[in-house]
Design a protein around this motif. Sequence first.
Motif, PDB file in Angstrom:
ATOM      1  N   HIS A 174       0.840  -1.206   0.000  1.00  0.00           N
ATOM      2  CA  HIS A 174       0.000   0.000   0.000  1.00  0.00           C
ATOM      3  C   HIS A 174       0.873   1.253   0.000  1.00  0.00           C
ATOM      4  O   HIS A 174       0.598   2.221  -0.722  1.00  0.00           O
ATOM      5  N   TRP A 222       1.148   0.144  -4.745  1.00  0.00           N
ATOM      6  CA  TRP A 222       0.712  -0.995  -5.537  1.00  0.00           C
ATOM      7  C   TRP A 222      -0.744  -1.317  -5.205  1.00  0.00           C
ATOM      8  O   TRP A 222      -1.211  -1.096  -4.096  1.00  0.00           O
ATOM      9  N   THR A 223      -1.438  -1.883  -6.186  1.00  0.00           N
ATOM     10  CA  THR A 223      -2.762  -2.456  -5.962  1.00  0.00           C
ATOM     11  C   THR A 223      -2.570  -3.950  -5.762  1.00  0.00           C
ATOM     12  O   THR A 223      -2.114  -4.650  -6.675  1.00  0.00           O
ATOM     13  N   THR A 244       0.962   0.841  -9.942  1.00  0.00           N
ATOM     14  CA  THR A 244       0.120   1.859 -10.578  1.00  0.00           C
ATOM     15  C   THR A 244       0.982   2.816 -11.395  1.00  0.00           C
ATOM     16  O   THR A 244       2.151   3.048 -11.089  1.00  0.00           O
TER      17      THR A 244
END
Length: 598
Positions: free
Chosen positions: A562, A566-567, A589
């Motif tokens: 997080h 990043w997802t 992302t």
Amino acid sequence: MGHLSPPASKRNPRQWKLLDIVSAAFFGLVLLFFLLVFTPLGDSMAASGRQALLLSTSDPRQRHRLVALIELGHHHQPIEACPVDSVDHMPCEDPRRNSQLSREMNYYRERHCPLPDEVPLCLIPPPQGYKIPVQWPESLHKIWHSNMPYNKIADRKGHQGWMKEEGPYFIFPGGGTMFPDGATQYIEKLGQYIPMSGGTLRTALDMGCGVASFGGSLLSEGILTLSFAPRDSHKAQIQFALERGIPAFVLMLGTQRLPFPAFSFDFIHCSRCLIPFTAYNATYFIEVDRLLRPGGYLVISGPPVQWPKQEKEWADLQAVARALCYDLIAVDGNTVIWKKPVGDSCLSSQNEFGLELCDESDDPSSAWYFKLKKCVSRTSSVKGEYAVGRIPKWPDRLAKAPSRALVMKNGIDLFEADTRRWVRRVAYYKNTLNLKLESQAVRNIMDMNAFFGGFAAALISDPVWVTNVVPARKPSTLGVIYDRGLIGVYHDWCEPFSTYPRTYDFIHVAAIESLIKSPSSSKSRCNLVDLLVEIDRMLRPEGTVVIRDSPEVIDKVGRIAHAVRWTATIHEKEPETHGREKILVATKTFWKLPSASH
């Protein structure tokens, strides 16, 4: 001299006051630490001083505190972006630091990493105008100019067919300094003397590779070439190679062994690489000999081969090859081709370079920060059969357990079990987790903890190549990976990797926590926050990370993911497998610096 303390009743009362003050200050600091780490107060203070905290390396304590907050999930803001001038930053190849170092044997152009506390804790931004890269195989011939807007190579080498600017692209005609008409013709010429097709040769090393057009052209012959060059005045030649989808690393042959095991490359190539092979008592030729598989081929094009005013250097080069009993296959213009003998070197005690065989105790595969030796590696010091012509041809060698697997107890059984395990796991990645490993959007892959290369072997039918990294403190299985016809390097993940930012589409790591632990104890040598920031540096925007580990470690990685923007999603492992593992799948992302979006 010691002094006796007076009895407590006789002590000066002011000393008691001083002791009280020190004790109170200590307990106050402990209380403040708990407030900062475990309460929202710490978050707000971290946010207010974030920019200075992340980009400054002057106070390691602040850095450690931030790492602790991120690991606990108490730092709710993403890690800040690095400054705009860091878009191509490589921490261990920083010209500002390295320019202060010795020029002797090109020491200053090798890896020199900052101390962990000196690495800025920030995320490398993409350059202004960055686009998702051109997909393979189109990328072999053209890339976006805006992704690497450096025209120096095109301006200097355009007449040699390296690359040129054309509209929004750089295009690559396939030329090089010694083959301005294109690598394909040059490879056809070499094919008159060397078995370039048919699977005899599979792993190649291209030294001083330029933009790696030679390695790119060999892919059609089924030869997997690892190309390398230093960070130098031509600015980003390795970055261009990787953007094209060609295996490449930032490396320099200087004072230390290259980070590869002994006798791994079937074919070693230098096209005007300008390595002084015979200098320092032929130390660089000896290093090439360490890496070249018995029965393998060495090709040198350009100086000093039949080169004007380099007659002595050319004579010396031939003399070293003779001393090592290399078979001269051909001298064709400015290109020489030798074949290395099979079996131990015939090195006589009388040779003009004073070359000697290394002691039996020397491990020729020790190559992580290992000083170059002035002795010739014995093939007998590596057990097993690995000579060209004695190991199976490609692709049969991929599945056959090589004799070097016996570096570990029950190695052959472990190899076969590992191969089956990764076939099953990769099928799960593709079919259940829906990872598009066979799509043209994925080309450059890294396996950060490769063991026997089973993950890479399971992807062999996909249009990808894999950098297999064997951690320097783990069993030395990298020779097995090369015997299979795959490529890779040694590395310690408590240091940054020698590649440019945004050079991998997909990064895979099993047992990530083991990369930062000391093998002899459970203590961490570095932290997961820095490791994930480094993974983020290497990964292209919209690239994928897959991390496997225990549920506790994956939870911690999820919190850090997080913070690095990043997802991420967490999945169960494959059915019918043993052990407590979870799998985190994350996407980087595509964010931009605020100033770059206007």
